[in-house]
Each structure stands twice: as C-alpha cells, then as structure tokens.
Enzyme design. Sequence first.
Site, PDB file in Angstrom:
ATOM      1  N   ASN A 190      37.822  11.563  18.353  1.00  0.00           N
ATOM      2  CA  ASN A 190      36.982  11.603  19.553  1.00  0.00           C
ATOM      3  C   ASN A 190      36.671  10.164  19.973  1.00  0.00           C
ATOM      4  OD1 ASN A 190      34.895  11.773  21.392  1.00  0.00           O
ATOM      5  ND2 ASN A 190      33.756  13.349  20.282  1.00  0.00           N
TER       6      ASN A 190
ATOM      7  N   HIS B  97      37.953  16.720  27.353  1.00  0.00           N
ATOM      8  CA  HIS B  97      37.473  15.691  26.424  1.00  0.00           C
ATOM      9  C   HIS B  97      37.956  16.073  25.028  1.00  0.00           C
ATOM     10  CE1 HIS B  97      35.097  13.147  24.009  1.00  0.00           C
ATOM     11  NE2 HIS B  97      34.191  14.054  23.682  1.00  0.00           N
TER      12      HIS B  97
ATOM     13  N   CYS C 219      30.328  11.009  26.477  1.00  0.00           N
ATOM     14  CA  CYS C 219      31.708  11.546  26.498  1.00  0.00           C
ATOM     15  C   CYS C 219      32.107  12.101  27.862  1.00  0.00           C
ATOM     16  CB  CYS C 219      31.876  12.600  25.425  1.00  0.00           C
ATOM     17  SG  CYS C 219      31.489  11.985  23.782  1.00  0.00           S
TER      18      CYS C 219
HETATM   19  O1  UT7 Z   1      31.933  14.134  21.906  1.00  0.00           O
HETATM   20  C1  UT7 Z   1      30.722  14.806  22.010  1.00  0.00           C
HETATM   21  C2  UT7 Z   1      30.896  16.189  21.714  1.00  0.00           C
HETATM   22  N1  UT7 Z   1      30.855  16.422  20.289  1.00  0.00           N
HETATM   23  C3  UT7 Z   1      31.365  17.534  19.855  1.00  0.00           C
HETATM   24  O2  UT7 Z   1      31.942  18.270  20.636  1.00  0.00           O
HETATM   25  C4  UT7 Z   1      31.170  17.948  18.397  1.00  0.00           C
HETATM   26  C5  UT7 Z   1      30.859  19.424  18.366  1.00  0.00           C
HETATM   27  N2  UT7 Z   1      30.717  19.958  17.015  1.00  0.00           N
HETATM   28  C6  UT7 Z   1      31.762  20.073  16.187  1.00  0.00           C
HETATM   29  O3  UT7 Z   1      32.863  19.678  16.528  1.00  0.00           O
HETATM   30  C7  UT7 Z   1      31.551  20.769  14.863  1.00  0.00           C
HETATM   31  O4  UT7 Z   1      30.267  21.358  14.844  1.00  0.00           O
HETATM   32  C8  UT7 Z   1      31.714  19.822  13.657  1.00  0.00           C
HETATM   33  C9  UT7 Z   1      33.167  19.445  13.494  1.00  0.00           C
HETATM   34  C10 UT7 Z   1      30.870  18.590  13.841  1.00  0.00           C
HETATM   35  C11 UT7 Z   1      31.273  20.539  12.365  1.00  0.00           C
HETATM   36  O5  UT7 Z   1      32.016  21.736  12.207  1.00  0.00           O
HETATM   37  P1  UT7 Z   1      31.248  23.089  11.837  1.00  0.00           P
HETATM   38  O6  UT7 Z   1      32.275  24.135  11.693  1.00  0.00           O
HETATM   39  O7  UT7 Z   1      30.183  23.297  12.885  1.00  0.00           O
HETATM   40  O8  UT7 Z   1      30.653  22.762  10.438  1.00  0.00           O
HETATM   41  P2  UT7 Z   1      29.131  22.823   9.954  1.00  0.00           P
HETATM   42  O9  UT7 Z   1      28.324  21.746  10.593  1.00  0.00           O
HETATM   43  O10 UT7 Z   1      28.655  24.233  10.086  1.00  0.00           O
HETATM   44  O11 UT7 Z   1      29.267  22.494   8.411  1.00  0.00           O
HETATM   45  C12 UT7 Z   1      29.940  23.408   7.522  1.00  0.00           C
HETATM   46  C13 UT7 Z   1      29.935  22.838   6.130  1.00  0.00           C
HETATM   47  C14 UT7 Z   1      28.571  22.341   5.683  1.00  0.00           C
HETATM   48  O12 UT7 Z   1      28.429  22.640   4.293  1.00  0.00           O
HETATM   49  P3  UT7 Z   1      27.565  23.925   3.835  1.00  0.00           P
HETATM   50  O13 UT7 Z   1      26.207  23.689   4.381  1.00  0.00           O
HETATM   51  O14 UT7 Z   1      28.245  25.115   4.458  1.00  0.00           O
HETATM   52  O15 UT7 Z   1      27.669  23.871   2.342  1.00  0.00           O
HETATM   53  C15 UT7 Z   1      28.648  20.846   5.828  1.00  0.00           C
HETATM   54  O16 UT7 Z   1      27.822  20.163   4.941  1.00  0.00           O
HETATM   55  O17 UT7 Z   1      30.798  21.694   6.089  1.00  0.00           O
HETATM   56  C16 UT7 Z   1      30.102  20.601   5.478  1.00  0.00           C
HETATM   57  N3  UT7 Z   1      30.634  19.361   6.024  1.00  0.00           N
HETATM   58  C17 UT7 Z   1      31.693  18.713   5.499  1.00  0.00           C
HETATM   59  N4  UT7 Z   1      32.452  18.977   4.426  1.00  0.00           N
HETATM   60  C18 UT7 Z   1      33.462  18.126   4.169  1.00  0.00           C
HETATM   61  C19 UT7 Z   1      30.226  18.694   7.124  1.00  0.00           C
HETATM   62  N5  UT7 Z   1      31.010  17.612   7.327  1.00  0.00           N
HETATM   63  C20 UT7 Z   1      31.926  17.610   6.335  1.00  0.00           C
HETATM   64  C21 UT7 Z   1      32.989  16.767   6.005  1.00  0.00           C
HETATM   65  N6  UT7 Z   1      33.718  17.055   4.922  1.00  0.00           N
HETATM   66  N7  UT7 Z   1      33.313  15.675   6.749  1.00  0.00           N
END
Ligand code: UT7
Length: 325
Positions: free
Chosen positions: A282, A252, A119
């Site tokens: 993204n 980005h 990225c």
């Molecule tokens: O381009 C390269 C750079 N990449 C990035 O910059 C990505 C950086 N990271 C992020 O943008 C975020 O960490 C994400 C968008 C990927 C995830 O957001 P988050 O607020 O960090 O969520 P999380 O991983 O802490 O997950 C929270 C909850 C989890 O459930 P529990 O364990 O709390 O019950 C996940 O299982 O959200 C759940 N979850 C979803 N729920 C519905 C994860 N993906 C989904 C989904 N739909 N698509």
Amino acid sequence: MTRYSRITGTGSFLPPRRVTNADLVAELAAKGVETTDDWIVERTGIRARHFAGPDVTSSDLGAQAALHAMSAAGVSAGEIDLIIVATSTPDMIFPSAACILQNKLGIAGCPAFDVQAVCSGFVYALTIADSMIKTGSASKALVIGAEVFSRILDFNDRTTCVLFGDGAGAVVLEASDLPGILACDLHADGKHVGILCVPGTVAGGRVLGDPLLKMDGQAVFKLAVGVLHDTALATLEKAGRTAADIDWLIPHQANIRIMQSTARKLKIPHEKVVVTVDQHGNTSAASIPLALDAAVRAGTIRPGETLLLEGVGGGFTWGAVLLDF
Ligand code: UT7
C-alpha cells in the site's frame, strides 16, 4: 466548445530497495516481532514492497515519476502550468513537496501545492486539476502521488508495518476538446479520524504525541468496502454510464480482499481489475497512479478505454474518477 481534461502521459518511480515478505519477516524476527509470509499474502495479497533510502524524499520519487510522465506525454517542463502533489509524507512541514519538486524539475512560476487526503489523495488531486483545467486556470498539469510511508511505520507493530511501501506515480493532464475525465466524486467524514491516523505533531521544537501510523484495520476494511461501492455508483451515474462500460477498475491498492469485494459488488470480473498491491504494498496516494502506469506500460490499458479510479483512506476520505483514457 466544451473544454475537457485528458491524461496524455503516465509515469512512475519505485525506490530500488525491494523488500519481499521473506526479507521483512526476517528483519522483524530479529527484533522479536512475529509474522509470516503466509499471513501477509492470505490477509492482504502483498508479496513485496519498496522502501526508500534514508535521504530520499517524496519529492525525489515524485520528480522521477513526473519526468517519466512528461516524456510519455511529449511535454517539456517549461510547458507545465500546474503542479499538484498528493502526499501524506511531505519532505518538510513546509514548504509543500510540490514546490520542492517544482524546483527539482527546473520549473518556476506556475502554481504548485500539496493535497492531503491520505490514500484518496490522488483522486482528490486529479479532481482539482480537472476543475482547474475545465475553468481555464491551467492547460498542462502534473498530478502526482508520492509517498515515503516507511518513515511513519512502527516496525514493532506487525498489524501495520507489513502493509505499506514507498513510491510515486504521475500523470500529465492536458486541456482537450474531447473527454478525458468524465466524472469525479469526492467525500470525507472526519468523525472517523481515529481509525487511521498518525496522531503526532511538532510543537516548540519537539515531536508531540505519537508520530507513527495507527490503524484499526477491521474498522477501515468495513468502511472501505461500503464507500468504494457508493462512490463508484455515484461517479458512473454522474457520467450516465454503467459498470458494464468500465474496461479497467484501478482501485487504491490497499488489500486484495477489499479490491476483489469492490469489483464483485459492481459485477466487474477480476480480470478487469488492475492489481499491483502484490508487488508495491500500500503506497497510499501513490498507489493508483503507480498501478495506472504499470498497466499502461505493460500494454494492458490502451488508448480509448474507460477507467474507474477509486480511492479510500484516512480522514476518512474517499472518491472516484471515471475517464476515457
Ligand atoms: O490505505 C488505507 C486503507 N487501509 C486499508 O484498507 C486496510 C484495511 N484493513 C485490512 O486490510 C485488514 O484489516 C488487515 C490486513 C489490516 C488485517 O486483516 P484482518 O483479516 O482484519 O486481521 P485481524 O486484524 O482480524 O487480525 C487477525 C489476527 C489477529 O490475531 P488473533 O487476535 O486472531 O489471535 C492479529 O493479531 O491476525 C493477527 N495479526 C497478524 N499475524 C501475523 C495481525 N497482523 C499480523 C501479522 N502477522 N502481520
């Protein structure tokens, strides 16, 4: 007289198939993968992305973006003397997407190569092109970010498949007596390979390992916010400017929360942040030039304004480019 490089034209191209969150939620539900529009919008800011058809490659998307950029710059294909394509989803293992794209544009002879910095790829490619122009190795470069990330997504993994899209953006970068690019700053730290990668490879005629994207989202999020701030400050310092001099921040486009937090730390108001992640998702190396072109064509970014482009991604890689447009 000092020789600088300057962007003289921008272009972009999105494959026509637009997939809204509602479309994706329905497609995923059919295979038993649960997600919601609310979750995607709240956690990422993404509302839609574009997916390329099965026969469309990064060089196809990149060539269209390049044609738009050359037309905006008033430069013909025959004048281009350098082509750099930033991509992590090239058409083939080799040759490079840049060589394939060069041929599609009817150009022959000039150097053409890919840059693989995920990225951060466009910021890396722009920095390399700037150096080559400043040292006289090139005068009119095409710098392109092009991706078909849909090819490497695991549509059974809701934590990643809702985040990415396909597309391409391009700029024509020309030698100039006036800047142009004011400062660049690039970094990498390979100890973070595991938090964002496609670990598979090809050997002996077979795919070895997992050829789909893996990401520890929270680890990437935390690292991204810190390094984007550091590289923004380092770039401004190299140019003898401050964050107050920035007219537009073009980060980005990975996650609206990372973008807002980066702007907040730099004390840049959110109205000065170019946002396309809501419509494109993204698109990895394509996201910065796509956002740049969207804002230029909308008349939001005007000639003479100061832009800070910054990227972060797998590797881990990060960097920024400060420029007068
Ligand atoms: O381009 C390269 C750079 N990449 C990035 O910059 C990505 C950086 N990271 C992020 O943008 C975020 O960490 C994400 C968008 C990927 C995830 O957001 P988050 O607020 O960090 O969520 P999380 O991983 O802490 O997950 C929270 C909850 C989890 O459930 P529990 O364990 O709390 O019950 C996940 O299982 O959200 C759940 N979850 C979803 N729920 C519905 C994860 N993906 C989904 C989904 N739909 N698509």
